[in-house]
Write a protein that holds these residues in place. Structure first.
Motif, PDB file in Angstrom:
ATOM      1  N   PHE A  54       0.710  -1.040  -0.048  1.00  0.00           N
ATOM      2  CA  PHE A  54      -0.019   0.080  -0.048  1.00  0.00           C
ATOM      3  C   PHE A  54       0.814   1.348   0.171  1.00  0.00           C
ATOM      4  O   PHE A  54       0.691   2.290  -0.869  1.00  0.00           O
ATOM      5  CB  PHE A  54      -0.803  -0.033   1.107  1.00  0.00           C
ATOM      6  CG  PHE A  54      -1.802   1.198   1.372  1.00  0.00           C
ATOM      7  CD1 PHE A  54      -3.181   1.089   0.782  1.00  0.00           C
ATOM      8  CD2 PHE A  54      -1.416   2.239   2.058  1.00  0.00           C
ATOM      9  CE1 PHE A  54      -3.893   2.193   1.047  1.00  0.00           C
ATOM     10  CE2 PHE A  54      -2.296   3.522   2.190  1.00  0.00           C
ATOM     11  CZ  PHE A  54      -3.329   3.353   1.725  1.00  0.00           C
ATOM     12  N   LYS A  55       1.705   1.300   0.942  1.00  0.00           N
ATOM     13  CA  LYS A  55       2.588   2.477   0.958  1.00  0.00           C
ATOM     14  C   LYS A  55       3.552   2.624  -0.434  1.00  0.00           C
ATOM     15  O   LYS A  55       3.582   3.906  -0.805  1.00  0.00           O
ATOM     16  CB  LYS A  55       3.693   2.283   2.188  1.00  0.00           C
ATOM     17  CG  LYS A  55       3.201   2.306   3.436  1.00  0.00           C
ATOM     18  CD  LYS A  55       4.032   2.079   4.455  1.00  0.00           C
ATOM     19  CE  LYS A  55       3.544   1.506   5.699  1.00  0.00           C
ATOM     20  NZ  LYS A  55       4.732   1.269   7.032  1.00  0.00           N
ATOM     21  N   GLN A  56       3.949   1.506  -0.712  1.00  0.00           N
ATOM     22  CA  GLN A  56       4.861   1.718  -2.294  1.00  0.00           C
ATOM     23  C   GLN A  56       3.731   2.294  -3.356  1.00  0.00           C
ATOM     24  O   GLN A  56       4.456   3.059  -3.910  1.00  0.00           O
ATOM     25  CB  GLN A  56       5.019   0.239  -2.633  1.00  0.00           C
ATOM     26  CG  GLN A  56       6.490  -0.137  -1.683  1.00  0.00           C
ATOM     27  CD  GLN A  56       6.927  -1.764  -2.155  1.00  0.00           C
ATOM     28  OE1 GLN A  56       6.097  -2.422  -2.934  1.00  0.00           O
ATOM     29  NE2 GLN A  56       7.630  -2.129  -1.262  1.00  0.00           N
ATOM     30  N   HIS A  57       2.595   1.835  -3.208  1.00  0.00           N
ATOM     31  CA  HIS A  57       1.714   2.291  -4.226  1.00  0.00           C
ATOM     32  C   HIS A  57       1.281   3.723  -4.137  1.00  0.00           C
ATOM     33  O   HIS A  57       1.131   4.288  -5.229  1.00  0.00           O
ATOM     34  CB  HIS A  57       0.525   1.394  -4.545  1.00  0.00           C
ATOM     35  CG  HIS A  57       0.934  -0.180  -5.069  1.00  0.00           C
ATOM     36  ND1 HIS A  57       1.394  -0.230  -5.978  1.00  0.00           N
ATOM     37  CD2 HIS A  57       0.414  -1.199  -4.427  1.00  0.00           C
ATOM     38  CE1 HIS A  57       1.506  -1.363  -6.452  1.00  0.00           C
ATOM     39  NE2 HIS A  57       0.740  -2.080  -5.327  1.00  0.00           N
ATOM     40  N   ILE A  58       0.988   4.090  -2.926  1.00  0.00           N
ATOM     41  CA  ILE A  58       0.693   5.436  -2.641  1.00  0.00           C
ATOM     42  C   ILE A  58       1.692   6.403  -2.873  1.00  0.00           C
ATOM     43  O   ILE A  58       1.528   7.601  -3.486  1.00  0.00           O
ATOM     44  CB  ILE A  58       0.385   5.670  -1.089  1.00  0.00           C
ATOM     45  CG1 ILE A  58      -0.961   5.117  -1.031  1.00  0.00           C
ATOM     46  CG2 ILE A  58       0.681   7.184  -0.639  1.00  0.00           C
ATOM     47  CD1 ILE A  58      -2.249   5.842  -1.418  1.00  0.00           C
ATOM     48  N   LYS A  59       3.120   5.938  -3.095  1.00  0.00           N
ATOM     49  CA  LYS A  59       4.227   6.851  -3.346  1.00  0.00           C
ATOM     50  C   LYS A  59       4.461   7.061  -4.994  1.00  0.00           C
ATOM     51  O   LYS A  59       5.060   7.721  -5.140  1.00  0.00           O
ATOM     52  CB  LYS A  59       5.463   6.381  -2.524  1.00  0.00           C
ATOM     53  CG  LYS A  59       5.396   6.814  -0.968  1.00  0.00           C
ATOM     54  CD  LYS A  59       6.554   6.234  -0.578  1.00  0.00           C
ATOM     55  CE  LYS A  59       6.371   6.366   0.933  1.00  0.00           C
ATOM     56  NZ  LYS A  59       7.362   5.903   1.717  1.00  0.00           N
TER      57      LYS A  59
END
Length: 114
Positions: A54-59
């Motif tokens: 999730f964190k990777q995709h948000i960035k």
């Protein structure tokens, strides 16, 4: 294609916003990024922690940009055992591809089949 057509069904979701990262579990599983109307934009898996993906995709600028199919709005997720992640992701991708004749717009390549 709408997310509710996928099997196994996904019942948990949060908004695809950095402030909603706290709602995503630190467990393995599969996930889908959809539009506000639940049209699938991306299908993925997390062998360890869905929260990290999730964190990777948000960035990721591509995942946060508007596409011809819409803008990422929801992040659906299904907690699974690590050993089941590849099979579920592959079945969702194959089902989507059979239904739409292509991969989801934000999936660049098919996941390898093990």
């Amino acid at each position: 294609m709408k997310v509710n057509k996928l099997i196994p069904k996904i019942e948990k979701k949060t908004l695809f916003l950095a402030s909603h990262e706290i709602h995503v579990p630190d467990l393995p599983g599969c996930y889908v990024i959809t539009t506000m109307d639940d049209d699938i934009l991306y299908i993925g898996k997390a062998d360890r922690r869905i929260s990290e993906r999730f964190k990777q995709h948000i960035k990721n600028k591509d995942k946060k940009s508007i596409t011809q199919d819409g803008l990422g709005y929801y992040f659906y997720y299904l907690v699974l055992e690590t050993k089941d992640c590849v099979d579920v992701e592959n079945s969702w991708l194959m089902f989507f591809q059979n239904y739409e004749g292509r991969l989801p717009i934000l999936n660049k390549i098919n996941s390898p089949i093990y």
